[in-house]
Design an enzyme around this catalytic site. Structure first.
Site, PDB file in Angstrom:
ATOM      1  N   ASN A  51       0.915  -1.100  -0.148  1.00 55.25           N
ATOM      2  CA  ASN A  51      -0.059   0.089  -0.089  1.00 55.25           C
ATOM      3  C   ASN A  51       0.843   1.319   0.062  1.00 55.25           C
ATOM      4  O   ASN A  51       2.110   1.543   0.775  1.00 55.25           O
ATOM      5  CB  ASN A  51      -0.801   0.164   1.312  1.00 55.25           C
ATOM      6  CG  ASN A  51      -2.003   1.269   1.191  1.00 55.25           C
ATOM      7  OD1 ASN A  51      -2.790   1.417   0.570  1.00 55.25           O
ATOM      8  ND2 ASN A  51      -1.647   2.190   2.240  1.00 55.25           N
ATOM      9  N   VAL A  52       0.457   2.231  -0.775  1.00 56.97           N
ATOM     10  CA  VAL A  52       1.019   3.617  -0.761  1.00 56.97           C
ATOM     11  C   VAL A  52      -0.019   4.420  -0.545  1.00 56.97           C
ATOM     12  O   VAL A  52      -0.955   4.885  -1.157  1.00 56.97           O
ATOM     13  CB  VAL A  52       1.774   3.651  -2.215  1.00 56.97           C
ATOM     14  CG1 VAL A  52       2.364   5.193  -2.067  1.00 56.97           C
ATOM     15  CG2 VAL A  52       2.758   2.631  -2.652  1.00 56.97           C
ATOM     16  N   GLY A  53      -0.152   5.214   0.787  1.00 52.85           N
ATOM     17  CA  GLY A  53      -0.942   5.920   1.094  1.00 52.85           C
ATOM     18  C   GLY A  53      -0.505   7.283   1.808  1.00 52.85           C
ATOM     19  O   GLY A  53       0.547   7.321   2.517  1.00 52.85           O
ATOM     20  N   TYR A  96      -1.054   9.533   4.952  1.00 52.43           N
ATOM     21  CA  TYR A  96      -1.717   9.508   6.306  1.00 52.43           C
ATOM     22  C   TYR A  96      -0.914  10.621   6.996  1.00 52.43           C
ATOM     23  O   TYR A  96       0.086  10.971   6.697  1.00 52.43           O
ATOM     24  CB  TYR A  96      -1.367   8.438   6.964  1.00 52.43           C
ATOM     25  CG  TYR A  96      -2.171   7.216   6.212  1.00 52.43           C
ATOM     26  CD1 TYR A  96      -3.471   6.832   5.901  1.00 52.43           C
ATOM     27  CD2 TYR A  96      -1.045   6.218   5.455  1.00 52.43           C
ATOM     28  CE1 TYR A  96      -3.869   5.814   5.072  1.00 52.43           C
ATOM     29  CE2 TYR A  96      -1.521   5.509   4.613  1.00 52.43           C
ATOM     30  CZ  TYR A  96      -2.920   4.884   4.564  1.00 52.43           C
ATOM     31  OH  TYR A  96      -3.237   4.115   3.707  1.00 52.43           O
ATOM     32  N   ARG A  97      -1.697  11.342   7.862  1.00 52.09           N
ATOM     33  CA  ARG A  97      -1.297  12.391   8.684  1.00 52.09           C
ATOM     34  C   ARG A  97      -0.134  11.675   9.648  1.00 52.09           C
ATOM     35  O   ARG A  97      -0.368  10.748  10.312  1.00 52.09           O
ATOM     36  CB  ARG A  97      -2.107  13.280   9.546  1.00 52.09           C
ATOM     37  CG  ARG A  97      -2.457  12.583  10.716  1.00 52.09           C
ATOM     38  CD  ARG A  97      -3.784  13.295  11.497  1.00 52.09           C
ATOM     39  NE  ARG A  97      -3.802  13.265  12.537  1.00 52.09           N
ATOM     40  CZ  ARG A  97      -4.730  13.823  13.302  1.00 52.09           C
ATOM     41  NH1 ARG A  97      -5.978  14.114  12.943  1.00 52.09           N
ATOM     42  NH2 ARG A  97      -4.648  13.633  14.839  1.00 52.09           N
ATOM     43  N   MET A 149     -10.683   2.484   8.033  1.00 51.59           N
ATOM     44  CA  MET A 149     -11.158   1.970   6.728  1.00 51.59           C
ATOM     45  C   MET A 149      -9.960   2.235   5.485  1.00 51.59           C
ATOM     46  O   MET A 149     -10.290   1.634   4.499  1.00 51.59           O
ATOM     47  CB  MET A 149     -12.320   2.895   6.077  1.00 51.59           C
ATOM     48  CG  MET A 149     -13.544   2.933   6.906  1.00 51.59           C
ATOM     49  SD  MET A 149     -13.314   3.745   8.566  1.00 51.59           S
ATOM     50  CE  MET A 149     -15.096   3.490   9.211  1.00 51.59           C
ATOM     51  N   HIS A 150      -8.946   2.554   5.829  1.00 51.89           N
ATOM     52  CA  HIS A 150      -7.659   2.597   4.925  1.00 51.89           C
ATOM     53  C   HIS A 150      -6.774   1.421   4.825  1.00 51.89           C
ATOM     54  O   HIS A 150      -6.914   0.691   5.972  1.00 51.89           O
ATOM     55  CB  HIS A 150      -6.859   3.819   5.251  1.00 51.89           C
ATOM     56  CG  HIS A 150      -7.810   5.144   4.987  1.00 51.89           C
ATOM     57  ND1 HIS A 150      -7.327   6.416   4.670  1.00 51.89           N
ATOM     58  CD2 HIS A 150      -9.124   5.534   4.434  1.00 51.89           C
ATOM     59  CE1 HIS A 150      -8.284   7.330   4.387  1.00 51.89           C
ATOM     60  NE2 HIS A 150      -9.416   6.647   4.219  1.00 51.89           N
ATOM     61  N   GLU A 165      -8.086  18.984  10.353  1.00 56.27           N
ATOM     62  CA  GLU A 165      -8.152  17.959   9.581  1.00 56.27           C
ATOM     63  C   GLU A 165      -8.912  18.418   7.975  1.00 56.27           C
ATOM     64  O   GLU A 165      -9.505  19.678   7.990  1.00 56.27           O
ATOM     65  CB  GLU A 165      -8.951  16.789  10.063  1.00 56.27           C
ATOM     66  CG  GLU A 165      -8.024  15.776  10.752  1.00 56.27           C
ATOM     67  CD  GLU A 165      -7.287  14.860   9.664  1.00 56.27           C
ATOM     68  OE1 GLU A 165      -7.529  15.024   8.334  1.00 56.27           O
ATOM     69  OE2 GLU A 165      -6.564  14.063  10.087  1.00 56.27           O
TER      70      GLU A 165
END
Lengths: 79, 476
Positions: free
Chosen positions: B161-163, B165-166, B182-183, B274
């Site tokens: 996975n490549v996401g 995120y904070r 959910m990610h 956010e």
């Protein structure tokens, strides 16, 4: 200097400005609030820190876990 | 030509007049956050910002708002800067159809030139970190991509996975990271934690503009972001192997942090302003231990301001949210014509669809709730007829005002899942969801009086051309 956010009295120095003596980055050792000493008073001074962002030990204790820690899988397979 | 790294894209923005270099000395706070906040208020053609003279730093280079306008989003896709939003989404869809495009593994990434390991690791040494919003608990890395692998299938490239995120910087070698349940990274973390193990991660800061877009695109669990980046670039995405984790990271990254999410550990984090336009509150969040930093010479720190929409993040993830929802709905329901899910990462979505029979539009709305992204978003769904353009909000308002009878067109579904950052959810993570059927009822749904719509006159199209010619002649 106490934490602007939770008023705890122990801080650590995370960073010093590459140009010596201009600023430090401090961190509260209870709520982990992190600030640069040159930021506006509303972020660096307890008496000017906004009420809606203040934090207490209870807030920390009761903060939700994200994500929640799942149960450990049982080791060993079914016979 | 596709852009291989952030630097070359900054040059493209510069050449197009879409990069503002600010060489005057500015304070790290509040200037950097305030400037990035302000540029978002300049409208749909706002430039990116570049700062290199920041008080107290000797070697800071900071890029902000790189994707923060429709002009910049178009340039990221290698389209003309004046490409209309709807056309950008349509082109996104066309390129998506070419998925998968295998990546290209390249040698000698620039980030391999400088390394810090173990006790030498100091994130503050490499990145000129700063606070964005007043209530943020600290300094954030909020536009990096986090690479992780499925612990049960570590060699499965598609499940890597490549996401985005904070990430809160909480120490010289300690970060807090938010895996929204959910990610995909949360699925990886859950498997690791069920085994009592850490989850290795590689975090790439400062990337080519397509990597940032795919990092915010809700792909299916086994769809590779790098293969989607190739599709969106129209050329293989350049990747390289991170030295500590062995993970695939963008070849062009400015900085690569490697380490682990420490298994079964949580620690106070936040709040953080956010993408919802609200602060997250303080939560007990995962902790990352950084074991190695690799970085290019003179690295550029890319950051993103977010606050009350619209800000950069809304441009960055707007089309990237519409397209997967459209593709996933269309797979089941070919009648779906268009999806506009550009509002708060798809917490609200407008879907245009043809109808098979009465009740069909409501079924399409319910399907949107159950696609993977819908599980955490898609709180309000508006379904409109196929001849309504969901990107044309006056048309959507017309549909809402005339096609809806709340007696039969409003579905209020109780206690469904939503990301817990939704400030209206109660308890956090649980919310009712709403489907508004703003389509014209069709048989056997005979409600209302819709048999006499006013349509454009057959001669109107020719008159549009004629009027345009007359206006052009007058202007000439």
């Amino acid at each position: 200097m106490s934490c602007p956010r939770c008023d705890h009295d122990t801080t650590a120095t995370l960073a010093e400005s590459p140009v010596p003596g201009v600023w430090q980055v401090l961190q509260c050792q209870r709520c982990l609030y992190t600030w640069r000493t040159t930021e506006p008073a509303r972020r660096t001074q307890r008496d000017a820190y906004p009420a809606e962002f203040r934090m207490t030990q209870a807030d920390i204790d009761n903060a939700p876990e994200v994500p929640s820690i799942p149960p450990l899988r049982r080791s060993g397979g079914a016979g | 030509m596709p852009h291989d790294d952030l630097r070359s894209f900054l040059d493209v923005l510069d050449a197009a007049g879409q990069l503002l270099r600010i060489s005057d000395e500015v304070a790290p706070e509040p200037d950097l956050g305030a400037a990035a906040n302000a540029v978002a208020r300049l409208g749909e053609n706002a430039p990116a910002l570049y700062f290199d003279n920041v008080t107290g730093f000797t070697d800071a280079r900071i890029a902000l708002n790189v994707h923060g306008s429709w002009a910049n989003h178009a340039l990221a896709l290698d389209l003309p800067a004046d490409t209309a939003v709807k056309e950008q989404v349509a082109e996104f869809i066309r390129r998506w159809e070419t998925f998968p495009v295998p990546p290209e593994r390249r040698a000698d990434p620039g980030w391999a030139r400088n390394t810090r390991t173990g006790g030498e690791v100091d994130v503050f040494e490499v990145l000129p970190l700063f606070r964005l919003n007043d209530g943020d608990g600290g300094f954030y890395i909020d536009k990096a991509v986090v690479v992780s692998r499925d612990p049960d299938e570590p060699d499965n490239f598609d499940k890597q996975n490549v996401g985005v995120y904070r990430i809160e910087v909480k120490g010289r070698a300690k970060l807090g990271l938010q895996p929204v349940p959910m990610h995909d990274i949360a699925l990886h973390l859950r498997k690791a934690e069920e085994n009592g193990a850490d989850l290795p991660v590689a975090i790439a800061v400062g990337n080519d503009p397509i990597i940032s877009i795919v990092g915010g695109t809700p792909l299916a669990y086994d769809q590779s972001e790098y293969e989607m980046a190739g599709a969106l670039r129209g050329a293989p995405a350049p990747i390289a192997t991170a030295p500590l984790t062995g993970f695939d990271v963008p070849w062009g990254a400015e900085v690569v942090l490697e380490g682990v999410i420490e298994g079964r550990r949580r620690e106070i984090e936040g709040p953080f302003g956010e993408f919802t336009g609200h602060y997250s509150g303080g939560r007990n969040m995962t902790v990352v231990r950084v074991d190695r930093i690799s970085f290019r010479d003179r690295p550029v720190f890319e950051s993103l301001y977010l606050g009350m929409p619209w800000t950069e993040i809304d441009y960055l993830i707007g089309p990237a949210t519409c397209v997967p929802i459209y593709q996933q709905l269309k797979a089941d329901f070919p009648e779906v014509r268009a999806v506009n899910a550009m509002y708060t990462h798809g917490l609200l979505a407008v879907i245009a669809t043809g109808k098979r029979y009465g009740g069909f539009a409501k079924a399409v709305g319910m399907r949107a709730l159950t696609i993977p992204h819908g599980l955490g978003y898609c709180k309000v769904i508006i379904v409109v007829d196929e001849d309504v353009d969901p990107f044309n909000l006056p048309q959507v308002m017309w549909a809402l005002s005339t096609k809806v009878n709340p007696a039969g067109d409003v579905l209020n579904l109780p206690n469904l899942s939503v990301l817990e950052l939704d400030p209206g959810s109660q308890p956090p993570g649980i919310s009712n969801k709403l489907i508004i059927d703003a389509t014209t009822p069709v048989e056997p749904d005979a409600r209302g009086h819709y048999s006499q719509p006013v349509t454009d006159l057959p001669e109107a199209a020719a008159w549009i051309d004629r009027l345009r010619r007359l206006l052009a002649a007058r202007a000439g």
